[in-house]
Design a protein around this motif. Structure first.
Motif, PDB file in Angstrom:
ATOM      1  N   ILE A 310      -2.598  -4.095  -5.213  1.00 23.46           N
ATOM      2  CA  ILE A 310      -2.743  -2.736  -5.735  1.00 23.46           C
ATOM      3  C   ILE A 310      -2.206  -2.628  -7.159  1.00 23.46           C
ATOM      4  O   ILE A 310      -2.419  -1.588  -7.811  1.00 23.46           O
ATOM      5  CB  ILE A 310      -2.024  -1.728  -4.820  1.00 23.46           C
ATOM      6  N   HIS A 311      -1.535  -3.652  -7.665  1.00 22.56           N
ATOM      7  CA  HIS A 311      -1.096  -3.607  -9.065  1.00 22.56           C
ATOM      8  C   HIS A 311      -2.282  -3.708 -10.019  1.00 22.56           C
ATOM      9  O   HIS A 311      -2.126  -3.456 -11.228  1.00 22.56           O
ATOM     10  CB  HIS A 311      -0.116  -4.751  -9.350  1.00 22.56           C
ATOM     11  N   HIS A 312      -3.481  -4.057  -9.495  1.00 19.42           N
ATOM     12  CA  HIS A 312      -4.666  -4.089 -10.353  1.00 19.42           C
ATOM     13  C   HIS A 312      -5.154  -2.683 -10.708  1.00 19.42           C
ATOM     14  O   HIS A 312      -5.937  -2.534 -11.655  1.00 19.42           O
ATOM     15  CB  HIS A 312      -5.793  -4.864  -9.677  1.00 19.42           C
ATOM     16  N   PHE A 313      -4.734  -1.670  -9.959  1.00 22.39           N
ATOM     17  CA  PHE A 313      -5.038  -0.307 -10.372  1.00 22.39           C
ATOM     18  C   PHE A 313      -4.371  -0.035 -11.723  1.00 22.39           C
ATOM     19  O   PHE A 313      -3.242  -0.479 -11.968  1.00 22.39           O
ATOM     20  CB  PHE A 313      -4.535   0.712  -9.344  1.00 22.39           C
ATOM     21  N   LYS A 314      -5.049   0.691 -12.558  1.00 20.04           N
ATOM     22  CA  LYS A 314      -4.478   1.022 -13.858  1.00 20.04           C
ATOM     23  C   LYS A 314      -3.330   2.014 -13.682  1.00 20.04           C
ATOM     24  O   LYS A 314      -3.412   2.940 -12.879  1.00 20.04           O
ATOM     25  CB  LYS A 314      -5.542   1.622 -14.769  1.00 20.04           C
ATOM     26  N   ASN A 315      -2.291   1.795 -14.462  1.00 24.14           N
ATOM     27  CA  ASN A 315      -1.144   2.699 -14.418  1.00 24.14           C
ATOM     28  C   ASN A 315      -1.427   3.909 -15.316  1.00 24.14           C
ATOM     29  O   ASN A 315      -0.717   4.173 -16.278  1.00 24.14           O
ATOM     30  CB  ASN A 315       0.119   1.974 -14.865  1.00 24.14           C
ATOM     31  N   GLU A 317      -3.609   8.051 -15.132  1.00 23.03           N
ATOM     32  CA  GLU A 317      -3.776   9.200 -14.240  1.00 23.03           C
ATOM     33  C   GLU A 317      -4.710   8.892 -13.079  1.00 23.03           C
ATOM     34  O   GLU A 317      -4.419   9.238 -11.925  1.00 23.03           O
ATOM     35  CB  GLU A 317      -4.301  10.391 -15.054  1.00 23.03           C
ATOM     36  N   ASP A 318      -5.833   8.229 -13.347  1.00 26.46           N
ATOM     37  CA  ASP A 318      -6.791   7.924 -12.280  1.00 26.46           C
ATOM     38  C   ASP A 318      -6.229   6.907 -11.291  1.00 26.46           C
ATOM     39  O   ASP A 318      -6.389   7.053 -10.074  1.00 26.46           O
ATOM     40  CB  ASP A 318      -8.096   7.402 -12.881  1.00 26.46           C
ATOM     41  N   GLY A 319      -5.582   5.863 -11.813  1.00 26.21           N
ATOM     42  CA  GLY A 319      -5.022   4.858 -10.916  1.00 26.21           C
ATOM     43  C   GLY A 319      -3.920   5.408 -10.035  1.00 26.21           C
ATOM     44  O   GLY A 319      -3.864   5.125  -8.829  1.00 26.21           O
ATOM     45  N   ARG A 320      -3.039   6.201 -10.609  1.00 23.53           N
ATOM     46  CA  ARG A 320      -1.968   6.798  -9.800  1.00 23.53           C
ATOM     47  C   ARG A 320      -2.518   7.821  -8.803  1.00 23.53           C
ATOM     48  O   ARG A 320      -1.987   7.946  -7.691  1.00 23.53           O
ATOM     49  CB  ARG A 320      -0.932   7.443 -10.724  1.00 23.53           C
ATOM     50  N   ALA A 321      -3.587   8.528  -9.185  1.00 20.61           N
ATOM     51  CA  ALA A 321      -4.200   9.465  -8.230  1.00 20.61           C
ATOM     52  C   ALA A 321      -4.802   8.728  -7.044  1.00 20.61           C
ATOM     53  O   ALA A 321      -4.713   9.193  -5.892  1.00 20.61           O
ATOM     54  CB  ALA A 321      -5.263  10.300  -8.938  1.00 20.61           C
TER      55      ALA A 321
END
Length: 629
Positions: A310-315, A317-321
């Motif tokens: 899950i660290h591949h999600f961008k840090n 607004e969209d990734g944290r959402a």
């Protein structure tokens, strides 16, 4: 035998078919439709049932007519003829305009047409309702099949091993051995029992996060647990920075098409995908919740959904959402015990974010193997590829160099010359480290662009060696790790001389560690730590302890710090950065229309009054300008 009636229809210029029909009751039908065809011109007679043919003249051939008739092309058309007592309801001659009704239900043709339309629309509506119900049930059945045992796409890919011949050098010697099967069968870590209990559904009421550096064995243990039960009740999905790609991967893992295979598009007012990937993910999770409720009653234990990396999600607004969306479902499912979610991450920021709202989240930290476990694993790996025992001293030297990282041990064990491969890996790691945070003595003013690159999280800009401010702060932290490791070695040497330790059985030195707060103070910048963790230079655990990512990183940093003039280089770069920052903070004042011999005096009053400047006649700068310069 029923009596027959001959029906003759007179029509000039037409050949009329003569039809013999039985006498039909008048109540059976009212009209019939007859089909006439244009043919040869032949007169008809009402008194004769059939027309007579002219006799040919004698002497002429029999096949030649006495009066040749003109040729006409045969044309067919339908004509509605009203014949009393023969035409059926809805025929051409029936009641109403055109007789459009198939069956005459009432005496009003308009009411028949309206009733037929209503019945047709009702049948379409009923068929649509039946199709929607069947489609929704089929969607749930397909998602339930995704958790059935026997086949999982991710597990099948992990179990497949393509045969690859070893690469040979110019002398004909291969650098690596080839072995079939997975090397994970040669080692079982101590955390494997806990991972088995989670994946097998024996730990309801919680959701879990596996946190550890890259190559520490998180995914390997998960796949090992899935293979033990043939992935029954388990689904696996990899995260991705692009949420559209993650949407497709989640759909593949759950066997869910996001209603793209539905045939109800003509009755929808908008496309379901117009809402973006967030709404599609929510739809998939809602369907999964229904399946989990149904499956939990059958199986008696929860389903398991694994989101890997899950660290591949961008840090951003969209990734944290997206992370929050997944975590909210994980919380509700853990509370009801119908589904257990497992997250895995190499970086620290997802745990730092999810920790704020996680009440049922349990975190498992993965570390490298210690010296004893690493030597045991390396010996087993070596035996599986070469079928001969290795020298224990050589194994100890290699473990001291590469540490207990499973990915490095596996790579070294497959090499023909393990020592040469270990030296090669260390050299590559050192050059990679310099390519990321290498120091440049005479750097230019591009170092001021680092703050903007950090805010935009453009990793390609951070990798530029000209960003010396970030590099110098990183080396301050690595230099502290090197100092601590040197102190550990000195303390061990003192213990050996004092007879407190056996030189033949020395304990393994752990990686040097500093707290998260101390790391911020050493680097003088709190926002630089996250980028070092993202590049796998440092690792942060759940106790907020910061350490080098691996033993190779520590040895590479030791080699760089041991180079001659490194301390002077680091200090010179920091001074150069201070000079550039000072230049950026300096403001230039320009005076115009000064004559030769004019003087400019600058005085600073630190008592709190305004600064003053005088020119020539000592006129104050803050006075009102009367036009003279």
């Amino acid at each position: 035998m029923a009596s027959l009636r001959r029906l003759v229809l007179p029509a000039a210029g037409r050949n009329v078919h003569v039809i013999s029909l039985p006498h039909l009751p008048k109540s059976s039908c009212s009209t019939r439709t007859l089909l006439t065809t244009r043919s040869v011109h032949t007169p008809t007679n009402d008194s004769e049932p059939t027309p007579s043919k002219p006799k040919p003249k004698p002497g002429l051939p029999h096949h030649i007519s006495q009066h040749p008739t003109p040729r006409h092309e045969v044309q067919e058309r339908s004509e509605h003829l009203s014949v009393p007592g023969f035409n059926p309801p809805g025929g051409g001659g029936g009641p109403g305009p055109g007789g459009s009704s198939v069956f005459q239900l009432t005496r009003s043709p308009l009411f028949d047409a309206a009733l037929t339309t209503i019945v047709g629309i009702g049948m379409v509506f009923a068929g649509g309702i039946a199709y929607v119900k069947w489609y929704k049930k089929n969607v749930l059945d397909k998602i339930e099949e995704a958790f059935a045992g026997g086949y999982d796409p991710a597990l099948e890919l992990a179990k497949q091993h393509t045969h690859k011949e070893p690469i040979e050098d110019l002398n004909g010697d291969s650098h690596e051995f080839h072995t079939s099967g997975s090397w994970t069968a040669e080692l079982r870590r101590s955390e494997q029992d806990l991972v088995d209990a989670i994946v097998h559904g024996r730990e309801p009421g919680h959701y879990f996060m596996l946190l550890g550096p890259k190559g520490s064995g998180k995914g390997t243990m998960v796949f090992q647990s899935m293979s033990d039960i043939q992935a029954e009740g388990v689904s696996f999905c990899d995260a991705h920075p692009d949420l559209e790609v993650f949407r497709l991967r989640l759909g593949k893992a759950l066997n869910f098409e996001f209603f793209e295979d539905s045939q109800t598009g003509l009755f929808q007012r908008r496309d379901p995908r117009e809402g973006g990937p967030g709404l599609d993910i929510e739809r998939a999770l809602n369907k999964l919740e229904k399946v989990a409720l149904r499956a939990c009653r059958k199986r008696g234990k929860p389903l398991v959904l694994i989101i890997n990396n899950i660290h591949h999600f961008k840090n951003d607004e969209d990734g944290r959402a997206t992370l929050l969306q997944l975590q909210q479902k994980a919380e509700s499912w853990a509370a009801s015990g119908i589904l257990t979610m497992v997250f895995s991450s190499d970086d620290f920021w997802p745990y730092h974010f999810m920790r704020r709202t996680g009440s049922r989240m349990h975190t498992i930290s993965m570390y490298d193997l210690d010296k004893r476990e690493a030597m045991h694993a390396l010996r087993r790996f070596r035996m599986s590829v070469s079928r001969r025992a290795a020298d224990p001293k050589l194994l100890e030297e290699i473990v001291h160099m590469v540490g207990g990282r499973l990915s490095y041990l596996n790579r070294v064990a497959r090499a023909k010359d393990m020592k040469q491969m270990a030296d090669h890996i260390l050299k590559v790691e050192k050059e990679w480290l310099l390519s990321q945070i290498g120091l440049i003595a005479d750097c230019d003013d591009d170092v001021m662009d680092e703050v903007g690159s950090l805010i935009s999280r453009d990793i390609s800009q951070l990798m530029n060696p000209a960003k010396q401010k970030w590099s110098s702060c990183s080396w301050l932290l690595l230099q502290e790790f090197v100092k601590q490791h040197r102190q550990q070695e000195e303390e061990r040497e003192k213990a050996i001389k004092a007879g407190e330790l056996d030189p033949e059985n020395l304990p393994d030195l752990p990686l040097p560690t500093v707290s998260y707060g101390q790391a911020r103070q050493i680097m003088t910048r709190a926002d630089f730590i996250e980028e070092l963790d993202h590049l796998n230079i440092i690792a942060i655990d759940i106790d907020h302890d910061v350490r080098p990512d691996s033993m190779l990183i520590l040895h590479a940093a030791q080699a760089v710090c041991a180079e001659e003039g490194f301390d002077e280089l680091l200090e010179g770069v920091r001074e150069r950065i201070d000079e550039i920052e000072s230049l950026h903070r300096t403001r230039e004042l320009t005076f115009k229309d000064l004559e030769k011999g004019d003087k400019v005096n600058l005085s600073v009053d630190k008592s709190g009054s305004a600064s003053s400047m005088t020119s020539g006649g000592s006129r104050r700068f803050d006075q009102v300008d009367d036009g003279d310069n």
